[in-house]
Design an enzyme around this catalytic site. Structure first.
Site, PDB file in Angstrom:
ATOM      1  N   SER A 265       0.840  -1.193   0.000  1.00  0.00           N
ATOM      2  CA  SER A 265       0.000   0.000   0.000  1.00  0.00           C
ATOM      3  C   SER A 265       0.876   1.244   0.000  1.00  0.00           C
ATOM      4  O   SER A 265       2.079   1.182   0.244  1.00  0.00           O
ATOM      5  CB  SER A 265      -0.888   0.006   1.246  1.00  0.00           C
ATOM      6  OG  SER A 265      -0.077   0.223   2.388  1.00  0.00           O
ATOM      7  N   LYS A 266       0.206   2.357  -0.257  1.00  0.00           N
ATOM      8  CA  LYS A 266       0.887   3.644  -0.236  1.00  0.00           C
ATOM      9  C   LYS A 266       1.493   3.867   1.153  1.00  0.00           C
ATOM     10  O   LYS A 266       2.558   4.445   1.297  1.00  0.00           O
ATOM     11  CB  LYS A 266      -0.154   4.720  -0.542  1.00  0.00           C
ATOM     12  CG  LYS A 266       0.390   5.911  -1.265  1.00  0.00           C
ATOM     13  CD  LYS A 266      -0.726   6.826  -1.668  1.00  0.00           C
ATOM     14  CE  LYS A 266      -1.270   7.548  -0.469  1.00  0.00           C
ATOM     15  NZ  LYS A 266      -2.413   8.417  -0.742  1.00  0.00           N
ATOM     16  N   ARG A 267       0.777   3.374   2.157  1.00  0.00           N
ATOM     17  CA  ARG A 267       1.255   3.559   3.517  1.00  0.00           C
ATOM     18  C   ARG A 267       2.576   2.816   3.766  1.00  0.00           C
ATOM     19  O   ARG A 267       3.434   3.296   4.498  1.00  0.00           O
ATOM     20  CB  ARG A 267       0.184   3.116   4.518  1.00  0.00           C
ATOM     21  CG  ARG A 267      -0.084   4.189   5.548  1.00  0.00           C
ATOM     22  CD  ARG A 267      -1.272   3.842   6.430  1.00  0.00           C
ATOM     23  NE  ARG A 267      -2.506   3.757   5.652  1.00  0.00           N
ATOM     24  CZ  ARG A 267      -3.435   2.812   5.854  1.00  0.00           C
ATOM     25  NH1 ARG A 267      -3.254   1.891   6.758  1.00  0.00           N
ATOM     26  NH2 ARG A 267      -4.531   2.813   5.134  1.00  0.00           N
ATOM     27  N   GLY A 269       4.886   2.435   1.646  1.00  0.00           N
ATOM     28  CA  GLY A 269       5.917   3.287   1.075  1.00  0.00           C
ATOM     29  C   GLY A 269       6.344   4.351   2.065  1.00  0.00           C
ATOM     30  O   GLY A 269       7.526   4.569   2.318  1.00  0.00           O
ATOM     31  N   ALA A 270       5.337   5.010   2.659  1.00  0.00           N
ATOM     32  CA  ALA A 270       5.637   6.088   3.602  1.00  0.00           C
ATOM     33  C   ALA A 270       6.352   5.521   4.831  1.00  0.00           C
ATOM     34  O   ALA A 270       7.321   6.089   5.328  1.00  0.00           O
ATOM     35  CB  ALA A 270       4.341   6.786   4.002  1.00  0.00           C
TER      36      ALA A 270
END
Ligand code: GLU
Length: 508
Positions: A265-267, A269-270
């Protein structure tokens, strides 16, 4: 599918945001399959859900395809004989198919208002079924053309009362198909709700549009993410009802790309500090920026290589593949059915391999821009490629060239004097003074001769060359890094080498 059908595949994104790893991998597998079979790769924009439309997303998708070099043969931008390629521009042609389904008893008009739907959800809610769906158990209690008298339905339609068209899912049928990756897949229709096919505003939903367009665009194979597997029974039935099962494309549902804790998920990545989007994506609604592979310093060659092997292999140990090799070797049957784990360290390994493998001239423009952004101008173009070739072994991501190559074009701003000072003495000082003199007098300037001369001088003064090499490196580079110090001196040139040594002697 008849074997004589031309291979035509499609990537059908909804312009609702940036294109992440999984999306680009779907593009890649479509592209490779098409090129392998001499077929067409079509890009269709599925923008029927206007509420989720995000400005800028479509341009972003095209820019990503351009960067990765996975350009479609047909698209809203590239044109083609099966257009328009944007579903919103095809709106008028879907209704007839929905009407045909109603006529044949496979779909029905539903006149329920939002309030009535809300009431239904409240009334039918049970502990076992907390969010009841409009399905075969409920449709008989609703206001639709299955429950209302025919004359009333006619009247409502004539009065243009807001309505949708829903598929009438069979009650207890098994829908099967052969997935090219998973093999036989079957569903019982009783667990699938009566999906809306045509919305009140006349816009089709994804379910109707995807089937109609795959048919009209003569798609032979439909590859998409496995998140669409639950929708497959709806699509298979629509194919059967509208165009006949024989006309249906072959399906392959691609497994997810997994992050450290399940679906990537994008999370992730962060949280873990790696990009998940192909290119930087700024959400126009929030202004939030998510970093992309391009900006992080990945080469497109490396990016498609690492994506290709994220869930596919050719049966050998080979990991590095050029695009032509991928086209030659790719087969959808060799895509693994289990999710593939994304490993950022491995992704960087691929980039490093590609930086070494490519000619420096292939990425010199990107590196030049990175240097310029740091205030380092490449004034000596003749030295630029040799410098990049000399240091590329040490660069994993393109921005690494700033540190590894920047000092060739701009004298260091900082010097690691602490690494020299403790062992600095008179004899070293006088060695370097003499070295400057000998450099100034020499009529050749190459790494080999410089090294020989240096060692002879050190031997004559009975100093171990090892004691002198580190100071020399720091004089030229600023720190304890970089390729062979005499190769650096050769590329810096006599004048600059001497200037840097002289300058450091004033500091010591
Ligand atoms: N529009 C769908 C998406 O956004 C496409 C699914 C399909 O390829 O059928 O992923």
């Amino acid at each position: 599918m008849s074997s004589t059908k031309k291979v035509r595949v499609r990537f059908a994104p909804s312009p609702t945001g940036g294109l992440h790893l999984g999306g680009v991998r779907t593009v890649l597998y479509n592209y490779l399959f098409a090129k392998h079979h001499g077929g067409d790769f079509i890009l269709r924009i599925e923008d029927t859900d206007q509420n989720r439309y995000m400005p800028g997303a479509e341009d972003y998708i095209f820019n990503c395809l351009k960067w990765t070099g996975l350009e479609p043969d047909e698209s809203p931008v590239h044109g083609g004989a099966f257009g328009p390629y944007r579903q919103s521009e095809r709106k008028p042609l879907y209704r007839q198919y929905a009407e045909q389904l109603v006529k044949n008893g496979n779909a029905y008009y539903a006149f329920d208002t939002p309030e009535e739907l809300e009431k239904m959800r409240a009334n039918f809610k049970t502990e076992q079924n907390p969010s009841p769906q409009y399905d075969h158990t409920i449709r008989s209690a609703m206001r639709n053309s299955l429950t209302l008298p025919a004359n009333e339905v006619e009247k409502l339609l004539a009065e243009n009362v807001r309505h949708v068209i829903r598929i009438k899912m069979p009650e207890n049928e098994t829908v099967c198909f052969t997935d090219m990756i998973r093999g036989e897949v079957s569903f019982n229709t009783s667990v699938v709700d009566d999906k809306v096919l045509l919305k009140a505003d006349g816009m089709p939903t994804y379910h109707l549009a995807v089937v109609v367009d795959d048919y009209l665009m003569q798609i032979s194979h439909a590859f998409r993410g496995e998140e669409w597997l639950p929708s497959a029974p709806v699509h298979i039935l629509l194919w059967k009802y509208l165009f006949g099962a024989d006309a249906m494309p072959q399906w392959a549902h691609l497994p997810l790309i997994l992050g450290p804790n399940g679906k990537l998920s994008k999370r992730d990545g962060a949280k873990y500090g790696f990009p998940v989007f192909a290119m930087n994506w700024t959400n126009p609604a929030t202004g939030e920026l998510t970093e992309g592979f391009k900006e992080k310093g990945f080469l497109p060659e490396a990016f498609i290589n690492l994506l290709a092997v994220l869930g596919w292999n050719d049966g050998s140990e080979q990991e590095i593949f050029t695009k032509p090799e991928l086209i030659e070797k790719f087969s959808i049957e060799r895509v693994h059915s289990g999710g593939a784990k994304f490993d950022y360290e491995k992704a960087k390994w691929f980039n490093h391999e590609w930086i070494k493998k490519l000619q420096a001239s292939d990425y010199q423009l990107q590196v030049k821009e990175l240097l310029e952004n740091k205030g380092i101008a490449v004034t000596d173009q003749a030295q630029f490629i040799p410098v990049l070739d000399l240091v590329k072994e040490r660069c994993i991501l393109l921005p690494d060239f700033v540190e590894q190559a920047g000092f060739f074009f701009k004298a260091p701003e900082k010097y690691d004097l602490d690494a020299i000072k403790p062992k600095w003495n008179e004899s070293k000082q006088s060695f370097f003074v003499a070295l400057i003199r000998s450099f100034e007098l020499s009529n050749t300037w190459n790494a080999h001769d410089l090294e020989t001369g240096f060692k002879e001088m050190a031997a004559a003064r009975q100093i171990k060359p090892g004691e002198l090499l580190l100071p020399l490196r720091i004089m030229l580079v600023g720190g304890k890094f970089g390729p062979g110090v005499f190769q650096i001196a050769e590329l810096l040139g006599k004048e600059e080498t001497v200037t840097r040594i002289k300058y450091l002697l004033t500091l010591l």
